[in-house]
Design a protein around this motif. Structure first.
Motif, PDB file in Angstrom:
ATOM      1  N   CYS A   1       3.796   6.222 -13.445  1.00 29.50           N
ATOM      2  CA  CYS A   1       4.759   5.639 -12.500  1.00 29.50           C
ATOM      3  C   CYS A   1       4.484   4.150 -12.301  1.00 29.50           C
ATOM      4  O   CYS A   1       5.409   3.339 -12.284  1.00 29.50           O
ATOM      5  N   ALA A   2       3.215   3.791 -12.175  1.00 24.51           N
ATOM      6  CA  ALA A   2       2.879   2.398 -11.916  1.00 24.51           C
ATOM      7  C   ALA A   2       3.307   1.530 -13.087  1.00 24.51           C
ATOM      8  O   ALA A   2       3.914   0.472 -12.906  1.00 24.51           O
TER       9      ALA A   2
ATOM     10  N   VAL B   1       2.252   1.859  -3.437  1.00 29.42           N
ATOM     11  CA  VAL B   1       1.247   2.406  -4.354  1.00 29.42           C
ATOM     12  C   VAL B   1       0.964   3.866  -4.025  1.00 29.42           C
ATOM     13  O   VAL B   1       0.937   4.724  -4.909  1.00 29.42           O
ATOM     14  N   LEU B   2       0.804   4.176  -2.744  1.00 28.38           N
ATOM     15  CA  LEU B   2       0.521   5.564  -2.353  1.00 28.38           C
ATOM     16  C   LEU B   2       1.653   6.490  -2.788  1.00 28.38           C
ATOM     17  O   LEU B   2       1.427   7.619  -3.185  1.00 28.38           O
TER      18      LEU B   2
ATOM     19  N   THR C   1      -2.983  11.052   3.947  1.00 32.92           N
ATOM     20  CA  THR C   1      -2.573  10.604   2.616  1.00 32.92           C
ATOM     21  C   THR C   1      -3.691   9.829   1.919  1.00 32.92           C
ATOM     22  O   THR C   1      -4.103  10.196   0.822  1.00 32.92           O
TER      23      THR C   1
ATOM     24  N   GLY D   1      -3.094  14.072 -11.729  1.00 34.67           N
ATOM     25  CA  GLY D   1      -2.497  13.277 -10.658  1.00 34.67           C
ATOM     26  C   GLY D   1      -2.712  11.794 -10.894  1.00 34.67           C
ATOM     27  O   GLY D   1      -1.793  10.977 -10.727  1.00 34.67           O
TER      28      GLY D   1
ATOM     29  N   ILE E   1      -6.080  11.379  -1.074  1.00 33.21           N
ATOM     30  CA  ILE E   1      -5.914  10.811  -2.415  1.00 33.21           C
ATOM     31  C   ILE E   1      -7.250  10.278  -2.916  1.00 33.21           C
ATOM     32  O   ILE E   1      -7.652  10.525  -4.055  1.00 33.21           O
TER      33      ILE E   1
ATOM     34  N   ASN F   1       8.674  13.033 -10.776  1.00 30.78           N
ATOM     35  CA  ASN F   1       8.024  13.960  -9.855  1.00 30.78           C
ATOM     36  C   ASN F   1       9.002  14.970  -9.255  1.00 30.78           C
ATOM     37  O   ASN F   1       8.787  15.480  -8.168  1.00 30.78           O
TER      38      ASN F   1
ATOM     39  N   ASN G   1       7.041   1.103 -13.178  1.00 29.63           N
ATOM     40  CA  ASN G   1       7.476   0.181 -12.132  1.00 29.63           C
ATOM     41  C   ASN G   1       7.203  -1.265 -12.506  1.00 29.63           C
ATOM     42  O   ASN G   1       8.046  -2.131 -12.339  1.00 29.63           O
TER      43      ASN G   1
ATOM     44  N   MET H   1       3.297   6.502  -5.356  1.00 33.06           N
ATOM     45  CA  MET H   1       3.317   6.843  -6.778  1.00 33.06           C
ATOM     46  C   MET H   1       2.383   7.997  -7.114  1.00 33.06           C
ATOM     47  O   MET H   1       2.381   8.487  -8.225  1.00 33.06           O
ATOM     48  N   PHE H   2       1.560   8.412  -6.179  1.00 27.61           N
ATOM     49  CA  PHE H   2       0.737   9.594  -6.423  1.00 27.61           C
ATOM     50  C   PHE H   2       1.568  10.838  -6.158  1.00 27.61           C
ATOM     51  O   PHE H   2       2.262  10.906  -5.145  1.00 27.61           O
TER      52      PHE H   2
ATOM     53  N   VAL I   1       0.838  -1.197   0.000  1.00 23.55           N
ATOM     54  CA  VAL I   1       0.000   0.000   0.000  1.00 23.55           C
ATOM     55  C   VAL I   1       0.872   1.246   0.000  1.00 23.55           C
ATOM     56  O   VAL I   1       0.625   2.188  -0.748  1.00 23.55           O
TER      57      VAL I   1
ATOM     58  N   VAL J   1      -0.328  10.733 -13.647  1.00 26.27           N
ATOM     59  CA  VAL J   1       1.052  10.588 -13.167  1.00 26.27           C
ATOM     60  C   VAL J   1       1.201   9.264 -12.427  1.00 26.27           C
ATOM     61  O   VAL J   1       2.172   8.525 -12.620  1.00 26.27           O
ATOM     62  N   PHE J   2       0.212   8.958 -11.617  1.00 27.25           N
ATOM     63  CA  PHE J   2       0.239   7.684 -10.908  1.00 27.25           C
ATOM     64  C   PHE J   2       0.320   6.525 -11.892  1.00 27.25           C
ATOM     65  O   PHE J   2       1.134   5.612 -11.733  1.00 27.25           O
TER      66      PHE J   2
END
Lengths: 403, 315, 493
Positions: free
Chosen positions: C472-473, B147-148, C204, C465, C208, C416, C476, B150-151, B144, C468-469
């Motif tokens: 990145c995901a 994953v968090l 967080t 946002g 989000i 980022n 990865n 990456m925001f 988790v 961007v996530f």
């Protein structure tokens, strides 16, 4: 639980009755003001004078904080509740603020006084549709030329100024990537770009003829200026160096006099390629945000009206050099004899009173200016430049909100 | 530090026939030494060049900060050496009633101190737990957090602002508010110190547990004393970060000048047009911020190196 | 292709083969990740299913204390003497009920419209209506709270079942004192993670989640609470950002994305190799004052970036120190367009980033280089290898092996990397070819910042946002499995 609730409710009722009662005899709570850094001390003093003149507000706590006209609107829109109750801002933000419901319309009695005592252009500038939304504070939000007498021999043509500065190894500052300064070229060459707004601050119509012979002429003048090694993009005296000439506004006049010393001079903008540079004549104003407390609203109305009254405008001019929009203050001898303001007044004959522009316009204009500075158009012929401007014009028209 | 990594100059060879190691008689021995010297000279030249490039901006910054405000104006200029050296700018920062610099400095110092303590506790708790304790949901927590992470951080600015505002921690309350958001999620940055804890042998815990120590006692009495380098690293990082934060600090404190941190205050001097002639004051303020931070960093550099090296190796 | 075939290939086609293998493997890896996610959901639903079954059977078979605990949380625990647990359960239920009655239900009810009551004026007084922002925020918070409640409720029931079983088998239940003790021992992880988990959840995860929902609303400058309402608009914002018709940002988005990836590539690998090079130079035998060189370099890490980068940005301006110096020398006649020409600006930010990045890599590389066994070099030298060959065959593979995961995190970190761009160029220069206030040096993250702060266009910022996530995901997922040194973490212990 219920008992507690009842108690709280009762307490709240007492409190709200207290505040009703207070509405008649003034206001004694807190009040926050945002003004430009240069006028913080001045504003504090004027608030004291206001309190002295209005005993019903004598116990009010007023906090004056430096938040510049550039930031104020953004901050107010981000969080109206945390924003100042009274804040100074430049005209270009009015429609945005109204659209975000962040401005209270001017109290009707005050509106009559404002309309009667202030410069007609400034009154038009604070009015959207039928409604007046802010108190005009200055009508010096235009620009003109400051220059160094020892460098520039003849400030009447831009070509001459550039040549003089090149020779002396000095810089010519003109912020051509700003949607505000850029219009000096386009409007000067005879183009127009205006938007119409409705009562709620929405942009509902646009008129633009940049894609024309005149527009090409203006764009070419910008391109030629940007080609000079002496050209620098900018409009802040303290951020520049080796300044020979700079297009800047009256708010910098005190600093300009220090920086140029005995060689200080200010005139209207020069001509370029045979046409007189024009541009915007704009205004700064004080706005009041909506309040949930009527007594506080009344206090804000009164204080804002006071801070933009003729005497205070004159006093502000004396303190920091800001040119008044109040007709009586404007015609006073001191204002008339000010070099910078005289230059501005001279320039304003050629300028267009600034209307409302959508926020997107400013970044679009910066895009055009940055492209010019980057030299992208240096080798284009007239037809290609026309195409660029056509593109600009189409995008500018696309910001009109469809109803 | 320098001994271990030196690559030995090998001028010896194993002579298989005689079974001994002997020095090689190289016909070009002299020119080889000359080659070596030339290479080293080249490296020295490069290093000096690099040092100049690295230090120049800071030296310039110091020069500008000593420019006389009274005679040479506080704006940008195109020359480097002040015509007249003076302490005008520093004096203004400290003495002028219009200067909020000391207030901002104090704000930032306060934030940095609180962060250094609370954030370190948070980071160590999380990294210790994830490194040395085994429990249900451990992998899930790590995934988790991945994953968090990456925001993008600024995505949630507006939400954080209003969350803080609900607690009364914006504008006038910006200082505690900032501390709260800096430390609240700081546990997510556990990687580096987890990497460190991973290297401490597990047998230590086990033998202590056999002797009847509780997990808490193991944590406090056995692991913490061994973790000094990573504790110092974590404190250092937590202390340094708040000095450079402009984005969140300006967003949370907007409109309330006394509650800015140094970054916001100084940034505004050079980037907001209301401030004319504040450039040299910005430089002086920048020097006053940079000097103690740099000194602290250099003093604790050793721990920093251990931290980043360990963190990079273990990812 | 078997190993032998591979070894026969020349160096260049080896690279080609590897690249081909890498790219053809991408769909497989993505599919694998999706499958993993799917399996996870299956597991989750199975878990929920079995939990429901548990609840049923516990109710049927449980005694009256257990049955009452379905209604009054903690009753069973108290009745069996576990006061500490029981009271906590009960308190939680009470707080939850109070919250739901007083706020929760109202906010949940408005969640589908995000508010309907407009702000209006009463004379000179403004009366605010519904606040869409808080409806959404508290709506989400309430959902979180409900989930937490359901989980706790389930735990409360499970607790009863377990206690019954323990009592049936004749053992004693843990007392409150035992519970407290275990929090310092067997359950120590709960103690340590309590505060960090709370912090991350509230500051967080909740934000989000909130912003992901904002991406589906029209929350922007003209729909700004408290004065105006905003509401759900479905996928409109994604369309505006990604489609390429006139009023949309699709073209600009792809340009900014491409530049973001180019930037991340250079910012990662240029710094990596140059940093390593500097480390090798400083660590070379015969170079003196090693410590001094290192100290000089790490100055850029120590000095806060808002001081150093802002100053450097001014140095490179058209009227900055560098240009005026070069002009005075007569080397150039017009200023070099460091910040005004798109290509120059991009190169300049990359180069200045080297200034920031080298010291960091230098420190890491120094640490790792020291660990390379010296005899490797020794034998290589005997074999007649020159410095470059040794670098290629020993140093580089070793470094890459050890720092693989670091390279990956640093690549996504650079995507980022806000500070460098924001303080140096601010995303400039802009252009008519880009829309939405984006400039040529803007990264997705700085563009997102502009949308949030200067344009207060939260809906698009939220979409950005999410994108961007996703970027990145995906990176990865693609890269993670290729890294040689993704080791089992237990190996270190």
């Amino acid at each position: 639980m219920k008992k507690i609730l009842a108690l709280v409710l009762a307490a709240m009722m007492v409190l709200s009755m207290a505040s009703f009662a207070a509405a008649d005899d003034g206001y004694a709570g807190n009040l926050k003001i945002w003004v430009a850094e240069a006028t913080v001390e001045f504003t504090k003093a004027q608030v004291e004078a206001f309190k002295a003149a209005h005993p019903e507000y004598a116990n009010m706590t007023v906090e004056v904080l430096p938040v510049g006209e550039g930031d104020a609107a953004n901050n107010v829109i981000t969080d109206v509740e945390a924003a100042a109750d009274i804040f100074g801002f430049a005209q270009d933000q009015l429609a945005r603020l109204v659209a975000a419901n962040a401005l209270m319309d001017v109290e009707p009695e005050n509106a009559k006084v404002v309309a009667a005592e202030n410069d007609a252009g400034s009154v038009a500038a604070v009015t959207l549709g039928e409604t007046m939304y802010a108190y005009p504070m200055t009508c010096d939000n235009g620009y003109f030329l400051y220059y160094d007498k020892s460098v520039v021999s003849d400030p009447s043509t831009l070509e001459g100024i550039v040549a003089d500065c090149e020779k002396a190894g000095k810089n010519v500052y003109f912020e051509i990537n700003s949607g505000w300064y850029q219009t000096a070229f386009f409007f000067g060459a005879g183009c127009t770009l205006t938007y119409g707004t409705d009562n709620e601050g929405a942009i509902v119509s646009s008129e633009c003829n940049y894609a024309s012979e005149n527009g090409v002429k203006a764009l070419k003048a910008m391109i030629n200026l940007a080609k000079s090694p002496a050209f620098k993009n900018g409009s802040s005296i303290s951020a520049g160096s080796d300044i020979g000439a700079i297009v800047d506004g009256a708010w910098d006049s005190n600093y300009a006099q220090e920086a140029f010393g005995e060689n200080f001079a200010a005139v209207k903008l020069p001509t370029v390629d045979g046409f007189q540079l024009g541009g915007f004549g704009g205004f700064k104003m004080l706005g009041v945000k909506p309040q949930t407390d009527e007594a506080k609203m009344a206090a804000c109305d009164a204080l804002a009206a006071y801070l933009t009254s003729g005497e205070v405008q004159l006093a502000r001019f004396e303190a920091v050099g800001w040119g008044p929009s109040n007709l009586a203050a404007k015609s006073s001898e001191k204002v008339q004899s000010n070099v910078a303001l005289a230059a501005l007044a001279d320039q304003l004959q050629y300028a267009v009173p600034q209307g409302q522009y959508p926020n997107d316009y400013w970044s679009l204009a910066t895009g055009l200016g940055d492209d010019v500075i980057a030299g992208k158009y240096n080798d284009l012929d007239d037809a290609a430049l026309l195409e660029v401007l056509q593109n600009f014009q189409n995008t500018a028209a696309s910001y009109v909100t469809a109803k | 530090m320098s001994k271990k990594n030196e690559i030995p100059e090998v001028d010896i060879v194993i002579d298989e026939q005689k079974g001994v190691i002997r020095e090689v008689k190289q016909p070009n021995l002299r020119s080889k030494a000359g080659h070596e010297r030339r290479v080293n000279t080249g490296i020295y030249i490069l290093l000096v060049l690099i040092s100049v490039i690295w230090l120049a901006p800071f030296v310039f910054l110091v020069f500008q900060s000593f420019r006389s405000y009274a005679t040479e104006d506080g704006g940008m200029v195109a020359y480097l050496l002040p015509k007249q050296w003076s302490l005008d700018n520093y004096r203004w920062l400290f003495n002028d009633p219009k200067s909020n610099f000391l207030r901002w400095y104090g704000n930032t110092l306060l934030i940095a101190l609180f962060c250094a303590v609370i954030q370190t506790v948070m980071v160590l708790s999380v990294s210790y737990t994830l490194s040395r304790l085994r429990f249900k949901g451990r992998k899930l927590i790590m995934n988790v957090v991945l994953v968090l992470g990456m925001f993008p951080g600024f995505l949630t600015m507006i939400t954080l602002y209003f969350l803080l505002k609900q607690l009364g921690l914006t504008q006038q309350g910006a200082i505690p508010g900032l501390i709260l958001i800096y430390v609240a999620s700081s546990g997510m940055g556990y990687y580096i110190s987890k990497g460190f804890f991973d290297t401490i042998p597990k047998s230590l815990d086990e033998s202590a547990r056999i002797d009847g120590a509780t997990r808490f006692q193991v944590f406090l009495k056995i692991i913490m004393p061994l973790a000094k380098p990573i504790v110092i690293y974590t404190i250092l990082m937590a202390f340094m970060a708040p000095w450079g934060d402009y984005v969140f600090a300006s967003y949370v404190a907007f409109g309330s000048e006394p509650n800015y941190n140094v970054a916001v205050g100084l940034y505004r001097w050079v980037n907001v047009n209301d401030y004319q002639g504040y450039f040299t004051r910005f430089c002086a303020g920048g020097v006053l911020v940079a000097v103690p931070i740099t000194a602290l960093f250099l003093a604790l550099q050793k721990y920093y190196v251990e931290g980043v090296t360990g963190g990079a190796v273990k990812g | 292709m078997n190993d032998l075939d591979y070894l026969k290939l020349t160096g260049f086609s080896k690279l080609g083969y590897k690249l081909k293998k890498f790219f053809t493997g991408i769909p497989g890896r993505l599919a694998g990740a999706l499958k993993g996610l799917g399996l996870w959901f299956v597991k989750l639903f199975r878990g929920i299913g079995s939990a429901l079954a548990d609840l049923g059977s516990t109710f049927v078979h449980g005694d009256w204390k257990t049955k009452l605990s379905y209604l009054v949380m903690g009753f069973g625990s108290c009745a069996r003497g576990q006061w500490g647990r029981g009271i906590l359960f009960f308190l939680f239920q009470t707080v939850f009920n109070l919250y739901m009655v007083n706020f929760g239900v109202a906010y949940l009810g408005k969640l589908n419209t995000l508010g309907t009551i407009e702000t209006y004026r009463e004379g000179r007084k403004t009366v605010y209506g519904d606040n869409s922002f808080f409806i959404l925020l508290y709506g989400v918070l309430t959902l979180f709270f409900v989930l937490a409640f359901l989980y706790t409720w389930y735990m409360n029931v499970k607790q009863n079942r377990v206690s019954e079983q323990i009592l049936k088998s004749g053992k004693k239940l843990k007392s409150t004192k035992d519970d407290l003790k275990s929090l310092m021992d067997e359950q120590f992880h709960k103690t340590l993670l309590a505060l960090p988990t709370l912090g991350v959840t509230v500051f967080t995860i909740l934000p989000i989640f909130f912003m992901i929902l904002v991406a589906f609303t029209n929350f922007d400058a003209t729909h700004q609470p408290p004065s105006k309402l905003f509401t759900w608009v479905g996928w409109d914002n994604f369309r505006q950002l990604l489609s390429s018709d006139n009023a949309s940002y699709g073209n600009t988005f792809s340009q900014v994305l491409l530049w973001t990836l180019i930037w991340a590539f250079f910012a990662t690998f240029l710094n990596y190799f140059l940093g390593m090079l500097v480390a090798i130079m400083i660590n070379k035998k015969g170079i003196k004052l090693k410590k001094m060189w290192r100290t000089i370099l790490v100055m850029t890490i120590a000095i806060p970036q808002f001081v150093s980068l802002l100053y450097v940005s001014k140095m490179f301006a058209a009227d900055g120190l560098i240009n005026s110096f070069l002009m005075r020398l007569g080397w150039i006649s017009t200023p070099l367009p460091f910040w005004t020409d798109p290509v120059w600006a991009r190169v300049t930010v990359i180069v200045i980033n080297v200034w920031i990045g080298i010291p960091y890599l230098m420190l890491i590389a120094t640490g790792i280089l020291m660990n390379i066994p010296a005899d490797l070099y020794e034998s290589a030298r005997i074999d007649g290898a020159n410095a470059f060959q040794m670098y290629k065959k020993i140093t580089l593979p070793y470094m890459l092996f050890v720092t693989g995961p670091y390279l990956l995190t640093s690549f996504t970190g650079n995507i980022n990397n806000f500070n460098v761009i924001f303080l140096l160029s601010g995303g400039k220069p802009l252009s008519l070819e880009l829309s939405g206030n984006a400039g040529y040096t803007d990264l997705l993250i700085t563009w997102l910042y502009k949308m949030t702060v200067s344009d207060t266009n939260y809906k698009l910022a939220a979409v950005m946002g999410i994108l961007v996530f996703l970027v990145c995901a995906v990176i990865n997922l693609i890269v993670y499995n290729m890294i040689p040194s993704v080791k089992n973490e237990e190996d270190f212990q």
